[in-house]
Write a protein that holds these residues in place. Sequence first.
Motif, PDB file in Angstrom:
ATOM      1  N   ALA A 315      40.652  39.009  45.877  1.00 52.74           N
ATOM      2  CA  ALA A 315      40.809  39.392  44.474  1.00 52.74           C
ATOM      3  C   ALA A 315      42.230  39.907  44.198  1.00 52.74           C
ATOM      4  O   ALA A 315      42.820  40.575  45.029  1.00 52.74           O
ATOM      5  CB  ALA A 315      39.801  40.486  44.132  1.00 52.74           C
ATOM      6  N   ASP A 316      42.761  39.460  43.061  1.00 52.56           N
ATOM      7  CA  ASP A 316      42.121  38.694  42.016  1.00 52.56           C
ATOM      8  C   ASP A 316      42.204  37.187  42.313  1.00 52.56           C
ATOM      9  O   ASP A 316      43.224  36.701  42.796  1.00 52.56           O
ATOM     10  CB  ASP A 316      42.800  38.936  40.683  1.00 52.56           C
ATOM     11  CG  ASP A 316      42.583  40.323  40.117  1.00 52.56           C
ATOM     12  OD1 ASP A 316      41.758  41.077  40.636  1.00 52.56           O
ATOM     13  OD2 ASP A 316      43.289  40.674  39.156  1.00 52.56           O
ATOM     14  N   ALA A 317      41.088  36.479  41.975  1.00 51.32           N
ATOM     15  CA  ALA A 317      41.163  35.017  41.900  1.00 51.32           C
ATOM     16  C   ALA A 317      41.868  34.677  40.598  1.00 51.32           C
ATOM     17  O   ALA A 317      41.513  35.187  39.538  1.00 51.32           O
ATOM     18  CB  ALA A 317      39.764  34.412  41.921  1.00 51.32           C
ATOM     19  N   GLU A 318      42.899  33.827  40.695  1.00 54.75           N
ATOM     20  CA  GLU A 318      43.757  33.624  39.515  1.00 54.75           C
ATOM     21  C   GLU A 318      44.005  32.139  39.246  1.00 54.75           C
ATOM     22  O   GLU A 318      43.085  31.344  39.305  1.00 54.75           O
ATOM     23  CB  GLU A 318      45.074  34.397  39.695  1.00 54.75           C
ATOM     24  CG  GLU A 318      44.922  35.912  39.571  1.00 54.75           C
ATOM     25  CD  GLU A 318      44.806  36.395  38.138  1.00 54.75           C
ATOM     26  OE1 GLU A 318      44.923  35.575  37.200  1.00 54.75           O
ATOM     27  OE2 GLU A 318      44.597  37.608  37.943  1.00 54.75           O
ATOM     28  N   GLY A 319      45.272  31.779  38.977  1.00 56.84           N
ATOM     29  CA  GLY A 319      45.640  30.475  38.451  1.00 56.84           C
ATOM     30  C   GLY A 319      44.998  29.301  39.156  1.00 56.84           C
ATOM     31  O   GLY A 319      45.008  29.200  40.380  1.00 56.84           O
ATOM     32  N   ALA A 320      44.432  28.381  38.365  1.00 54.11           N
ATOM     33  CA  ALA A 320      43.788  27.175  38.887  1.00 54.11           C
ATOM     34  C   ALA A 320      44.531  25.936  38.397  1.00 54.11           C
ATOM     35  O   ALA A 320      45.080  25.923  37.292  1.00 54.11           O
ATOM     36  CB  ALA A 320      42.328  27.121  38.441  1.00 54.11           C
ATOM     37  N   ALA A 321      44.563  24.895  39.224  1.00 58.57           N
ATOM     38  CA  ALA A 321      45.257  23.655  38.874  1.00 58.57           C
ATOM     39  C   ALA A 321      44.568  22.485  39.569  1.00 58.57           C
ATOM     40  O   ALA A 321      43.958  22.653  40.640  1.00 58.57           O
ATOM     41  CB  ALA A 321      46.728  23.720  39.290  1.00 58.57           C
ATOM     42  N   ILE A 322      44.672  21.291  38.964  1.00 63.79           N
ATOM     43  CA  ILE A 322      44.065  20.071  39.510  1.00 63.79           C
ATOM     44  C   ILE A 322      45.162  19.089  39.899  1.00 63.79           C
ATOM     45  O   ILE A 322      46.018  18.741  39.077  1.00 63.79           O
ATOM     46  CB  ILE A 322      43.132  19.397  38.484  1.00 63.79           C
ATOM     47  CG1 ILE A 322      41.919  20.275  38.173  1.00 63.79           C
ATOM     48  CG2 ILE A 322      42.682  18.027  38.983  1.00 63.79           C
ATOM     49  CD1 ILE A 322      40.894  20.337  39.273  1.00 63.79           C
ATOM     50  N   TYR A 323      45.122  18.619  41.147  1.00 64.80           N
ATOM     51  CA  TYR A 323      45.956  17.493  41.582  1.00 64.80           C
ATOM     52  C   TYR A 323      45.075  16.256  41.595  1.00 64.80           C
ATOM     53  O   TYR A 323      44.081  16.190  42.321  1.00 64.80           O
ATOM     54  CB  TYR A 323      46.547  17.735  42.969  1.00 64.80           C
ATOM     55  CG  TYR A 323      47.420  16.585  43.436  1.00 64.80           C
ATOM     56  CD1 TYR A 323      48.766  16.556  43.119  1.00 64.80           C
ATOM     57  CD2 TYR A 323      46.879  15.511  44.154  1.00 64.80           C
ATOM     58  CE1 TYR A 323      49.569  15.490  43.509  1.00 64.80           C
ATOM     59  CE2 TYR A 323      47.672  14.446  44.551  1.00 64.80           C
ATOM     60  CZ  TYR A 323      49.018  14.441  44.227  1.00 64.80           C
ATOM     61  OH  TYR A 323      49.818  13.385  44.611  1.00 64.80           O
ATOM     62  N   HIS A 324      45.438  15.260  40.784  1.00 64.28           N
ATOM     63  CA  HIS A 324      44.625  14.056  40.641  1.00 64.28           C
ATOM     64  C   HIS A 324      45.035  12.977  41.643  1.00 64.28           C
ATOM     65  O   HIS A 324      46.222  12.765  41.882  1.00 64.28           O
ATOM     66  CB  HIS A 324      44.774  13.477  39.232  1.00 64.28           C
ATOM     67  CG  HIS A 324      44.178  14.323  38.168  1.00 64.28           C
ATOM     68  ND1 HIS A 324      44.850  15.387  37.602  1.00 64.28           N
ATOM     69  CD2 HIS A 324      42.967  14.271  37.550  1.00 64.28           C
ATOM     70  CE1 HIS A 324      44.088  15.951  36.685  1.00 64.28           C
ATOM     71  NE2 HIS A 324      42.941  15.296  36.629  1.00 64.28           N
ATOM     72  N   ALA A 325      44.028  12.308  42.173  1.00 67.74           N
ATOM     73  CA  ALA A 325      44.232  11.119  42.994  1.00 67.74           C
ATOM     74  C   ALA A 325      43.159  10.103  42.615  1.00 67.74           C
ATOM     75  O   ALA A 325      42.256  10.387  41.821  1.00 67.74           O
ATOM     76  CB  ALA A 325      44.173  11.457  44.481  1.00 67.74           C
ATOM     77  N   ALA A 326      43.238   8.908  43.187  1.00 66.54           N
ATOM     78  CA  ALA A 326      42.363   7.804  42.791  1.00 66.54           C
ATOM     79  C   ALA A 326      40.907   8.073  43.143  1.00 66.54           C
ATOM     80  O   ALA A 326      40.594   8.809  44.088  1.00 66.54           O
ATOM     81  CB  ALA A 326      42.834   6.516  43.472  1.00 66.54           C
ATOM     82  N   ASP A 327      40.013   7.454  42.358  1.00 67.39           N
ATOM     83  CA  ASP A 327      38.573   7.447  42.641  1.00 67.39           C
ATOM     84  C   ASP A 327      37.974   8.843  42.714  1.00 67.39           C
ATOM     85  O   ASP A 327      37.096   9.120  43.534  1.00 67.39           O
ATOM     86  CB  ASP A 327      38.295   6.695  43.948  1.00 67.39           C
ATOM     87  CG  ASP A 327      38.797   5.266  43.917  1.00 67.39           C
ATOM     88  OD1 ASP A 327      38.670   4.624  42.848  1.00 67.39           O
ATOM     89  OD2 ASP A 327      39.333   4.797  44.935  1.00 67.39           O
ATOM     90  N   GLY A 328      38.454   9.749  41.853  1.00 67.19           N
ATOM     91  CA  GLY A 328      37.909  11.098  41.813  1.00 67.19           C
ATOM     92  C   GLY A 328      38.385  12.000  42.921  1.00 67.19           C
ATOM     93  O   GLY A 328      37.968  13.163  42.999  1.00 67.19           O
ATOM     94  N   LYS A 329      39.269  11.486  43.775  1.00 64.84           N
ATOM     95  CA  LYS A 329      39.803  12.323  44.850  1.00 64.84           C
ATOM     96  C   LYS A 329      40.934  13.190  44.311  1.00 64.84           C
ATOM     97  O   LYS A 329      41.348  13.075  43.172  1.00 64.84           O
ATOM     98  CB  LYS A 329      40.270  11.453  46.009  1.00 64.84           C
ATOM     99  CG  LYS A 329      39.151  10.650  46.656  1.00 64.84           C
ATOM    100  CD  LYS A 329      39.675   9.778  47.788  1.00 64.84           C
ATOM    101  CE  LYS A 329      38.556   8.965  48.414  1.00 64.84           C
ATOM    102  NZ  LYS A 329      39.038   8.072  49.511  1.00 64.84           N
TER     103      LYS A 329
END
Length: 438
Positions: A315-329
């Motif tokens: 704690a604290d759980a904070e900033g979130a981000a998504i790295y996109h790859a093919a086929d939902g990976k």
Amino acid sequence: MSASALSTLTAALLMVTGASAPQPVSVSARVETPAVHDDEAGGNADADDPALWVDPRDPGRSLVIGTLKEAGLDVYGLDGTRLQHIAAPAAPGEDAAPGRFNNVDVVYGFELGGRKTDLALVSDRGRDRVRAYAIDPAAVAAGRPPLKDVTAADAAPVFSASEAEVDDQRTAYGLAAFSDDDNAYAVVSRRSETRVRLLRLEDRDGRVGYATEDTLDLPASFTLPNGQSWTPCADPGDHAQVEGMVVDQEEHVLYAAQEDVGLWRVDLDDEEFDRPRLIDRVREYGTPWTYDAEEEECVIDTAHDPGFGGEHLSADAEGAAIYHAADGKGYLLASSQGDNTFAVYERQGRNAYLGSFAIADSAATDGVQHSDGAAVVNVPLGRSFPKGLLITHDGEATPADGDREGTNFKFTGWESVAGAFPKPLTIDTRSFDPRATD
């Protein structure tokens, strides 16, 4: 609770329980923005959350937009140079709170005044609004300030029922934006509460307003496996708030970091919140605590930790981000603020944990501590970042300017993160276009 206090408590918890955190791999940032200072001389600037806008004509001219709380926004080039500063709105009255910009995100191609317009959306914690800024690619190319305020004059408070309630500051806090076909949305959390609200953007005569689509209240207390009830650490009268959030635009999934609880996954079904699922807990989850009124902070009772917490987030759980790859990976990243690391989870399936990394000191920049916000893109950004880019807030920029505490943003090539893991993470620069709206 301060980040330094949380770090101390986390260390104590590990000593008492004997739990061992997985060793994070080490990476280095390549670029940093100028340090800002949260004092009168520095304009009360306190860096917090970044977003990245990809230039459609020349990705090497892409912009990083960062919130500075009371000081508003700064806009940077990929070399870290400040290109524009935008002040937060002044207080509308003598006893009213001024604007305070907390989180920022970008949506592409919103239909505004009959034109497709890219927007930077900002949660104004001071005035309980979402502010919208149009991003002008022609201005970027010409070297002019690229952002322009296009917030509708009648944009109402996101959570407050009145202006008097705005000044109580249980206001718009975290923010994540996304597009779906021809519509654009913002998910906004409420300071000191567990509430999260989904807003749909509206074109109001060439300005940006919004309307509520749905509201979700995350739990404020939890039943532990031993049957006891546990309420997360908070100041008196406050609840376990959410700040760091990201929406997986392809999968229609919201990830929300409830600071003293953990990381939630919430499916978005026809632009409504589905039932939330807690995919990871902070280490301190379930640990008893008391409130020290003199020090105005929680005191964690590590000697009586029941062992119900997770192993990957402090704690604290904070900033979130998504790295996109093919086929939902790809990957979900989350800031583990209490131990200065970032946890990496699989984007697909049940979001299995893969490992953690820390951004350490290097010859180019200092490391990252107490990070509040992060953003990541997979696409090539010219010669500077041809394999994608991770941007992180640094809550302890060094070297310090005397006694002045500094904050800024760090830019790390994605290949540095991917290659640091024993089993390298995916680098996929082609399968996802952040400008795609469906």
